[in-house]
Design an enzyme around this catalytic site. Sequence first.
Site, PDB file in Angstrom:
ATOM      1  CB  ALA A  78     -33.631 -13.798  -3.172  1.00 29.67           C
ATOM      2  CD  GLN A 138     -25.838  -9.332 -11.135  1.00 27.75           C
ATOM      3  OE1 GLN A 138     -25.819  -8.508 -12.042  1.00 27.75           O
ATOM      4  NE2 GLN A 138     -25.842  -8.972  -9.873  1.00 27.75           N
ATOM      5  NE  ARG A 185     -26.466 -13.114  -8.434  1.00 22.93           N
ATOM      6  CZ  ARG A 185     -27.296 -14.009  -8.992  1.00 22.93           C
ATOM      7  NH1 ARG A 185     -26.906 -15.249  -9.282  1.00 22.93           N
ATOM      8  NH2 ARG A 185     -28.540 -13.680  -9.252  1.00 22.93           N
ATOM      9  CG  ASP A 244     -33.199  -9.775  -4.521  1.00 21.56           C
ATOM     10  OD1 ASP A 244     -33.275  -9.684  -5.757  1.00 21.56           O
ATOM     11  OD2 ASP A 244     -32.257 -10.337  -3.927  1.00 21.56           O
TER      12      ASP A 244
END
Length: 354
Positions: free
Chosen positions: A55, A206, A53, A247
């Site tokens: 971007a 995260q 994960r 993102d």
Amino acid sequence: MNRTPLGFDSIEFPPDCSWIKIIDQTLLSVKEEFLIIDNIYTLVDAITKLKVRGAPALGVVSAAGIAMSISGSNGCGFNEINSIIENAANIISNARPTAINLKWGVERMICCFKKNFSPAAFNLSDCKLTLAKEAHIIKEEDIKMSINIGERALSLLKPGYRLLTHCNAGHLATARYGTALAPIYLGNEKGYSFKIFATETRPLMQGARLTAYELKKAGVDVTLICDNMVSELMRRGVVDAVLTGCDRIAANGDVANKIGTSSIAILSKHYNIPFYILGPESTIDRYTDDGDKIIIEERDGFEVTDMWFSKRVAPIDVNVFNPAFDITKSELITAIITDKSIYHYPYYFSSVEK
Ligand code: MRU
């Protein structure tokens, strides 16, 4: 920067791109386990489950995924390869909707294929080699991009700064170093003695699982906070600047990033603290006018109600709203720092690239 902060690259693939090796980010920080992916369905599963994960990392694996999709093909002509690539491109680029890098990586591979190959005198080995090379170039560019972002951002920071970051925009979210964490690693090497506050980043943690893990492992001074503690820290005057990743950046400078980013930006404005967005130019979506037009991924309510609790606390069957990203309005962003420039409000990213 001449070393990997964690001692390994977050994404690796061999010269022929027949497989992709990632660290399974869902198991961090408790377990360092690597996964070898050798087909696009396992890759898409890894992307949707956030095993890989962030971007820029999505841009790199999507490109490697296209090369991988044809790496085992034998005896195929142009049309067969074209349809394998189209199918892989479609499946990979729709795995998650918000990060533009996923589609960017795929499109770059399709351009490479179209530019170099046609039905006339098609050579399969040549094609495999060319696409695999392009995926490696994209990874190398991503590493350089992180270094450039880190150097630019460091010019805005002073030694001893106390920096707040949200989600994970580090080594794990890119091919190496990160975006928001790149100036931190660079500053660390230069003796800047930054102190970092990492938000947990509910619901998928995260910040707690990934940012705290990678900064601690790299010897950076990091303190973990819950998402709702940001305002109190700012009131106490212990945050000098905020650094986050992104993102997707719309043409007017509105930014999609991990849910919670916009609240931090609003608080930063209130307390007059610089709020910086860091990301590669490939995250700029010049064809989307503003943040309202960006699709926000919504994820399973289980992530909110159950995932991190040994015993469920929320009522069974309660309605849950779980958007994975939010939009930070461009006027709240002090600067957008990319690998090419430092942009200031008002932002205008034209659809004609300069
Ligand atoms: O859902 P995730 O973990 O993929 O979300 C990641 C983020 O929001 C990051 O801040 C962003 O991708 C930038 S990573 C350099």
